[in-house]
Design a protein around this motif. Structure first.
Motif, mmCIF file in Angstrom:
data_model
loop_
_atom_site.group_PDB
_atom_site.id
_atom_site.type_symbol
_atom_site.label_atom_id
_atom_site.label_comp_id
_atom_site.label_asym_id
_atom_site.label_seq_id
_atom_site.Cartn_x
_atom_site.Cartn_y
_atom_site.Cartn_z
ATOM 1 N N TYR A 164 37.377 51.429 38.702
ATOM 2 C CA TYR A 164 36.724 50.298 39.368
ATOM 3 C C TYR A 164 36.604 49.107 38.419
ATOM 4 O O TYR A 164 36.911 47.966 38.790
ATOM 5 C CB TYR A 164 35.347 50.743 39.851
ATOM 6 C CG TYR A 164 34.603 49.722 40.691
ATOM 7 C CD1 TYR A 164 34.754 49.701 42.071
ATOM 8 C CD2 TYR A 164 33.755 48.790 40.107
ATOM 9 C CE1 TYR A 164 34.074 48.779 42.847
ATOM 10 C CE2 TYR A 164 33.078 47.866 40.861
ATOM 11 C CZ TYR A 164 33.235 47.863 42.238
ATOM 12 O OH TYR A 164 32.575 46.947 42.992
ATOM 13 N N VAL A 165 36.160 49.366 37.199
ATOM 14 C CA VAL A 165 36.001 48.287 36.208
ATOM 15 C C VAL A 165 37.356 47.653 35.891
ATOM 16 O O VAL A 165 37.476 46.418 35.773
ATOM 17 C CB VAL A 165 35.332 48.827 34.926
ATOM 18 C CG1 VAL A 165 35.380 47.783 33.813
ATOM 19 C CG2 VAL A 165 33.894 49.229 35.209
ATOM 20 N N ALA A 166 38.383 48.478 35.760
ATOM 21 C CA ALA A 166 39.715 47.942 35.476
ATOM 22 C C ALA A 166 40.195 47.039 36.614
ATOM 23 O O ALA A 166 40.782 45.976 36.376
ATOM 24 C CB ALA A 166 40.703 49.086 35.264
ATOM 25 N N THR A 167 39.917 47.447 37.849
ATOM 26 C CA THR A 167 40.300 46.620 39.005
ATOM 27 C C THR A 167 39.520 45.312 39.015
ATOM 28 O O THR A 167 40.070 44.248 39.319
ATOM 29 C CB THR A 167 40.042 47.386 40.316
ATOM 30 O OG1 THR A 167 40.687 48.652 40.262
ATOM 31 C CG2 THR A 167 40.566 46.612 41.516
ATOM 32 N N ALA A 168 38.230 45.397 38.670
ATOM 33 C CA ALA A 168 37.399 44.189 38.628
ATOM 34 C C ALA A 168 37.891 43.223 37.555
ATOM 35 O O ALA A 168 37.963 42.004 37.782
ATOM 36 C CB ALA A 168 35.942 44.576 38.375
ATOM 37 N N LEU A 169 38.245 43.751 36.376
ATOM 38 C CA LEU A 169 38.736 42.901 35.287
ATOM 39 C C LEU A 169 40.057 42.230 35.664
ATOM 40 O O LEU A 169 40.362 41.129 35.189
ATOM 41 C CB LEU A 169 38.910 43.730 34.017
ATOM 42 C CG LEU A 169 37.606 44.243 33.374
ATOM 43 C CD1 LEU A 169 37.925 45.138 32.181
ATOM 44 C CD2 LEU A 169 36.727 43.068 32.941
ATOM 45 N N ALA A 170 40.825 42.899 36.522
ATOM 46 C CA ALA A 170 42.090 42.315 36.976
ATOM 47 C C ALA A 170 41.867 41.272 38.070
ATOM 48 O O ALA A 170 42.816 40.603 38.500
ATOM 49 C CB ALA A 170 43.021 43.418 37.488
ATOM 50 N N GLY A 171 40.625 41.108 38.507
ATOM 51 C CA GLY A 171 40.291 40.109 39.519
ATOM 52 C C GLY A 171 40.700 40.488 40.927
ATOM 53 O O GLY A 171 40.895 39.608 41.778
ATOM 54 N N ASP A 172 40.804 41.800 41.190
ATOM 55 C CA ASP A 172 41.290 42.245 42.498
ATOM 56 C C ASP A 172 40.188 42.760 43.417
ATOM 57 O O ASP A 172 40.479 43.442 44.409
ATOM 58 C CB ASP A 172 42.336 43.357 42.307
ATOM 59 C CG ASP A 172 43.597 42.839 41.631
ATOM 60 O OD1 ASP A 172 43.897 41.648 41.789
ATOM 61 O OD2 ASP A 172 44.265 43.632 40.940
ATOM 62 N N LEU A 173 38.932 42.469 43.102
ATOM 63 C CA LEU A 173 37.828 42.917 43.947
ATOM 64 C C LEU A 173 37.180 41.729 44.655
ATOM 65 O O LEU A 173 37.074 40.640 44.087
ATOM 66 C CB LEU A 173 36.774 43.664 43.122
ATOM 67 C CG LEU A 173 37.187 45.014 42.542
ATOM 68 C CD1 LEU A 173 36.021 45.630 41.774
ATOM 69 C CD2 LEU A 173 37.648 45.965 43.636
ATOM 70 N N ASP A 174 36.739 41.959 45.873
ATOM 71 C CA ASP A 174 36.078 40.915 46.676
ATOM 72 C C ASP A 174 34.619 41.320 46.883
ATOM 73 O O ASP A 174 34.326 42.330 47.537
ATOM 74 C CB ASP A 174 36.789 40.776 48.026
ATOM 75 C CG ASP A 174 36.183 39.664 48.884
ATOM 76 O OD1 ASP A 174 35.209 39.023 48.426
ATOM 77 O OD2 ASP A 174 36.670 39.456 50.007
ATOM 78 N N PHE A 175 33.696 40.532 46.310
ATOM 79 C CA PHE A 175 32.271 40.860 46.371
ATOM 80 C C PHE A 175 31.509 40.004 47.385
ATOM 81 O O PHE A 175 30.278 39.974 47.370
ATOM 82 C CB PHE A 175 31.631 40.685 44.987
ATOM 83 C CG PHE A 175 32.114 41.685 43.975
ATOM 84 C CD1 PHE A 175 31.650 42.990 43.992
ATOM 85 C CD2 PHE A 175 33.023 41.315 42.997
ATOM 86 C CE1 PHE A 175 32.083 43.916 43.059
ATOM 87 C CE2 PHE A 175 33.467 42.228 42.057
ATOM 88 C CZ PHE A 175 32.996 43.533 42.089
ATOM 89 N N ASP A 176 32.219 39.316 48.265
ATOM 90 C CA ASP A 176 31.549 38.452 49.233
ATOM 91 C C ASP A 176 30.582 39.244 50.112
ATOM 92 O O ASP A 176 29.453 38.793 50.377
ATOM 93 C CB ASP A 176 32.578 37.732 50.117
ATOM 94 C CG ASP A 176 33.340 36.653 49.352
ATOM 95 O OD1 ASP A 176 32.854 36.256 48.276
ATOM 96 O OD2 ASP A 176 34.414 36.236 49.835
ATOM 97 N N ALA A 177 31.022 40.429 50.572
ATOM 98 C CA ALA A 177 30.157 41.244 51.427
ATOM 99 C C ALA A 177 28.933 41.737 50.675
ATOM 100 O O ALA A 177 27.840 41.851 51.249
ATOM 101 C CB ALA A 177 30.947 42.431 51.981
#
Length: 421
Positions: free
Chosen positions: A199-212
């Protein structure tokens, strides 16, 4: 309170001798009991929250019914049988199939019917004992059913893996390294740690959407849903009853052995009723179905603390977590690649549990009555043979389960008629 509804303080409530066991009807001091309860939440969490993520069910609702089901289980067993009721992986395949064809309401109806049937089986066990279960489901049959359920899910695991191969690989490797390289509770939490790293690796890659997550409220009720009566999905869920029976019976026997109290085995029927009612409630309200959790047996084995008071705390914590929509929205951001890495390992492990049942019970595969039922059941399940009869659909898990039971008992009958044991 009656004696069955209270806990006797173990010693001074603070210290436990190295070789001592804190019995189900005992407790430590409340601060220590709360600590052990929190530890049980951590142990169950990795597996429990994965089921709603894989099936599309609301995670907060699953946590709510998980906590509620645990409390119900403890109450019906009068605090004599420690257990946490987490999400059952045995339901994943029929849930996905039902949702794909008919939607979530139909899947919830399948869960509701399964819970009701399990409760009925529990009532029969209370009246007659468990001997007939051992006859219907000897180790070769039980092992085959558990194995084919795990292996049947292989396609879903690899589909998620292919969505993001590098993240999935990182997640899988992390799980393996932690499980082999660390000790104690950290090793037991290898799946949860793998999810966090991926999860952290995906977040660091900028591929997560936290709008919800940003728009979700901090406090609020879970998202409840109602079942839709859809009888055509029921055959897909029926084999799961057999798996839940095996899991509950195994759980009760394990706890009785670890505690050294054979009278705990007398709770088998009540355990089945309690898990059935908890699963039925989840089906009525939109949560994932439940089962007794081996992860928490591992915690009890390591700590030698079997106090049911700690499980009441765990259930309460799960319900409190479910009352935060923001927390549920955060869980929903776990990406497909991470789920792929986890499920490649996890579904395979479910399959291997079936193999372990064969090994532990020394199943003799030189006997044709053991060979062919297991072989046919596995191929039917892994290949996901699907047959349609009117509006009814019979999937690989259903057909593989039927094959294991019918072929085994038919061939065993022929062997006996031929004069063989």
């Amino acid at each position: 309170m009656s004696q069955n509804w209270s806990w006797k303080l173990h010693g001074d409530g603070r210290n436990v001798a190295t070789d001592a066991i804190v019995a189900p009807t005992e407790r430590l001091s409340w601060p220590r009991t709360i600590g052990f309860g929190a530890q049980h939440v951590v142990a169950m969490f990795g597996a429990t929250f994965l089921v709603p993520l894989l099936t599309g069910f609301p995670p907060s609702t699953t946590l709510f019914f998980s906590g509620l089901g645990t409390m119900l289980f403890l109450a019906l067993n009068r605090n004599r049988l420690p257990s946490y009721l987490g999400s059952s992986f045995a339901f994943i395949a029929p849930i996905l199939a039902a949702m794909g064809d008919h939607g979530m309401g139909a899947a919830l109806f399948g869960i509701l019917v399964t819970g009701a049937l399990l409760a009925v089986v529990g009532g029969i066990v209370v009246a007659t004992g468990t001997g007939w279960i051992d006859v219907l489901m000897p180790p070769v049959v039980t092992g085959a059913i558990v194995a084919l359920i795990g292996f049947n899910l292989g396609g879903a695991a690899t589909a998620n893996y292919a969505a993001s191969p590098w993240i999935a690989t990182l997640t899988l490797v992390t799980i393996c390294v932690v499980a082999a390289g660390l000790r104690g509770m950290a090793a037991r939490l290898s799946i949860l740690i793998g999810v966090v790293v991926g999860y952290v690796a995906t977040a660091l890659a900028g591929d997560l959407d936290f709008d919800a997550v940003r728009s979700a409220d901090w406090i609020g009720l879970p998202e409840f849903s109602s079942p839709t009566v859809t009888w055509s999905v029921v055959p897909m869920f029926l084999p799961v009853v057999l798996v839940l029976i095996a899991e509950n019976v195994g759980h009760v026997r394990s706890v009785a052995h670890l505690v050294g109290d054979d009278s705990i085995n007398d709770r088998t029927g009540t355990a089945l009723i309690a898990d059935g009612v908890a699963t039925g409630l989840a089906g009525l309200g939109g949560g994932s179905p439940t089962t007794t959790y081996g992860e928490n047996i591992g915690v009890m084995t390591a700590t030698r603390v079997f106090s049911t008071a700690a499980y009441w705390v765990a259930g309460a914590i799960a319900i409190l977590l479910s009352l935060s929509p923001k927390f549920g929205a955060l869980l929903n951001t776990v990406p497909a690649g991470v789920l792929g890495g986890v499920t490649v390992a996890l579904y395979g492990l479910i399959g291997l549990i079936g193999v372990k049942i064969w090994v532990d019970n020394r199943v003799d595969f030189s006997r044709p009555a053991n060979q062919f039922p297991a072989a046919a059941a596995l191929i039917i399940g892994i290949g996901d043979l699907t047959l349609h009869a009117g509006e009814m659909t019979f999937t690989g898990i259903t057909l593989g389960t039927v094959a294991a039971i019918v072929l085994y008992h038919g061939m065993a009958l022929l062997e006996r008629a031929r004069g063989e044991e």
